[in-house]
Design an enzyme around this catalytic site. Structure first.
Site, PDB file in Angstrom:
ATOM      1  CG  ASP A 163      -9.717   9.408   3.731  1.00  0.00           C
ATOM      2  OD1 ASP A 163      -9.436   8.271   4.166  1.00  0.00           O
ATOM      3  OD2 ASP A 163      -8.868  10.218   3.362  1.00  0.00           O
ATOM      4  CG  ASP A 188      -6.815   4.186   5.710  1.00  0.00           C
ATOM      5  OD1 ASP A 188      -7.398   5.224   6.069  1.00  0.00           O
ATOM      6  OD2 ASP A 188      -6.321   4.051   4.578  1.00  0.00           O
TER       7      ASP A 188
END
Length: 502
Positions: free
Chosen positions: A173, A380
């Site tokens: 992540d 992201d």
């Protein structure tokens, strides 16, 4: 006289009409929504390689590089239909964006935002350490809100933890810094695929003291009665992880890296993926790229393959100089921008967007970071659908609609999408091009499959962008698929290399 006055106007309109620039189009192969490929456990998860001048644009490089295989979480869902998986993905996506916006609001204004279907802010659970009386931290004054909400990390890999090494699934992540795994003894743990990690069985596990500099880098830390460092990370939906902050050896293929700081969580609640923990790839000092920067130079890249296209080529994550593109690969580099209020995310300088070859009428200031740290544009890995600030989204959407009048647009949207088309019975359609314009004259042209996507098995396709009122633009992983995304903090840039997943 009236006819003479009309003649100049007539010729002006004629010239303006004849000189109008025709729209630019991409071809889209119409493939209805299908299930992603299931997990192939026979493939290796990681390998070590040596970078050479032929594989990277850095001069005379000989530093080692790590190559990880990535899998999407949907590859583990064996009993769900394609429509069910996609619906769950959009639900996770909304929770993810809410968490990112909440964290940004808390950092810039000292309070969470208030938006969503009910207008209420999910409250993190209180006293997350109430079952740890001997470990209760002295300085847990507030929770932080991070990017992982409802298990919204979308991709995972397999990492060896401890000595001897035990392989575990870990979510990767870019929106998180702190790494952690679930540990025994576990007071509260969610279900994971692998056995819990037992730190007492690892000869390389070391608890960090409260006085250690790395303990003080945590946003929320505390001290046990034995003066060892405790960590806490809380997420936007009330999920949390609490435990000992420690160092441990991580193993990737033939490469072992010692003294990596991570959390050993003994009290973990929430809707996480089923992975053992989180491998944080954020921009902060505690993330994995930062901690192993002495070995791999803080550079990494990933390429997320189109899950509609099957399992070849696979998605990969690369650390080291091999993460950089070779010369002549058509790389587009966006300048990296610093947000002094929030160091976790990777901000880039986006200055405009074009649809069909025409620049959308949106001021570049809509994409800039304000003085208080709000706004800006991040790249992201865990957000699926790109979010644009509302003025930019409306202008872009309207331009796309204007260029697709030949297609059958539906009266109703789908979930968070408001622009959808019935393409049933078609094999190929033409759609306007979409281009992101970054600073320093860099332009990224998106493939049509990255912005008009199938949402069901009946031929319904939607424009895969959404508006946001938070001020933060997020470039999501649907728009990134099939493109190698290069994070190069050393040169302060983020690169995009089309057709580089192989």
């Amino acid at each position: 006289m009236g006819r003479r006055r009309l003649l100049p106007l007539f010729f002006f309109l004629l010239i303006a009409t004849s000189s109008a620039v025709p729209l630019l189009y991409n071809s889209l192969d119409v493939r209805p929504l299908s299930r992603p490929s299931t997990l192939d456990s026979a493939l290796p998860w990681s390998e070590t390689l040596e970078a050479t001048e032929s594989t990277t644009d850095s001069a005379a490089s000989s530093s080692p590089s790590l190559v990880f295989r990535l899998e999407h979480r949907d590859s583990l869902a064996l009993n769900s239909s394609a429509a069910e998986l996609f619906s769950l993905r959009l639900d996770r996506d909304s929770a993810r964006v809410y968490s990112i916006d909440s964290r940004l609001a808390q950092q810039t204004h000292g309070r969470p935002i208030s938006h969503g279907p009910s207008g209420a802010v999910p409250r993190p659970r209180r006293n997350v350490t109430r079952h740890l009386p001997s470990r209760r931290p002295r300085s847990f004054s507030s929770s932080i809100v991070s990017g992982l909400s409802q298990g919204s990390g979308e991709y995972f890999t397999r990492v060896g933890v401890g000595t001897p090494s035990h392989s575990m699934y870990m979510v990767v992540d870019t929106g998180s810094d702190v790494m952690w795994i679930q540990c025994s003894p576990c007071l509260r743990c969610y279900t994971q695929s692998d056995p819990l990690f037992n730190p007492r069985a690892s000869s390389s596990f070391v608890n960090l003291p409260c006085s250690s500099p790395i303990c003080r880098q945590l946003d929320t830390s505390g001290c046990s009665r034995r003066r060892s460092c405790l960590y806490q990370v809380s997420y936007g939906d009330g999920s949390s992880t609490v435990g000992d902050f420690s160092t441990e050896t991580l193993t990737f293929g033939r490469t072992s890296i010692g003294r990596v700081a991570l959390g050993c969580g003994h009290d973990n609640e929430g809707l996480f993926v089923g992975a053992a923990g989180l491998l944080g790839l954020g921009h902060g000092d505690l993330s994995f790229p930062s901690q192993v920067g002495r070995i791999f130079g803080r550079r990494f890249s990933y390429c997320l393959s189109d899950r509609q296209a099957g399992s070849t080529p696979s998605s990969t994550l690369i650390f080291g100089d091999a993460a950089l593109p070779a010369p002549g690969r058509g790389a587009v580099f966006a300048p990296m921008v610093a947000n002094p209020k929030l160091g976790t995310f990777y901000y880039v300088q986006l200055v405009g967007i074009s649809v069909g070859g025409a620049r959308v009428n949106v001021a570049a200031s809509e994409f800039q970071i304000s003085a208080n740290g709000n706004g800006g544009v991040i790249v992201d890995s865990g957000t699926s659908v790109t979010r644009l600030v509302q003025p930019a989204y409306i202008a872009m959407r309207d331009a796309f609609r204007a260029g697709t009048t030949q297609l059958n647009r539906t009266t109703a949207g789908f979930s968070l999408f408001d622009t959808c088309y019935d393409l049933s019975g078609k094999d190929v359609v033409k759609v306007p091009t979409v281009v992101f314009h970054f600073g320093r004259g860099s332009d990224l042209s998106l493939p049509a499959s990255n912005y008009l996507i199938p949402v069901n098995t009946a031929g319904l396709f939607c424009f895969a962008f959404a508006g946001t009122s938070s001020g933060l633009t997020i470039i999501g992983n649907i728009q990134q698929q099939g493109i190698r995304v290069v994070f190069d903090p050393v040169a302060s840039r983020v690169g995009f290399v089309p057709h580089a997943c192989g």
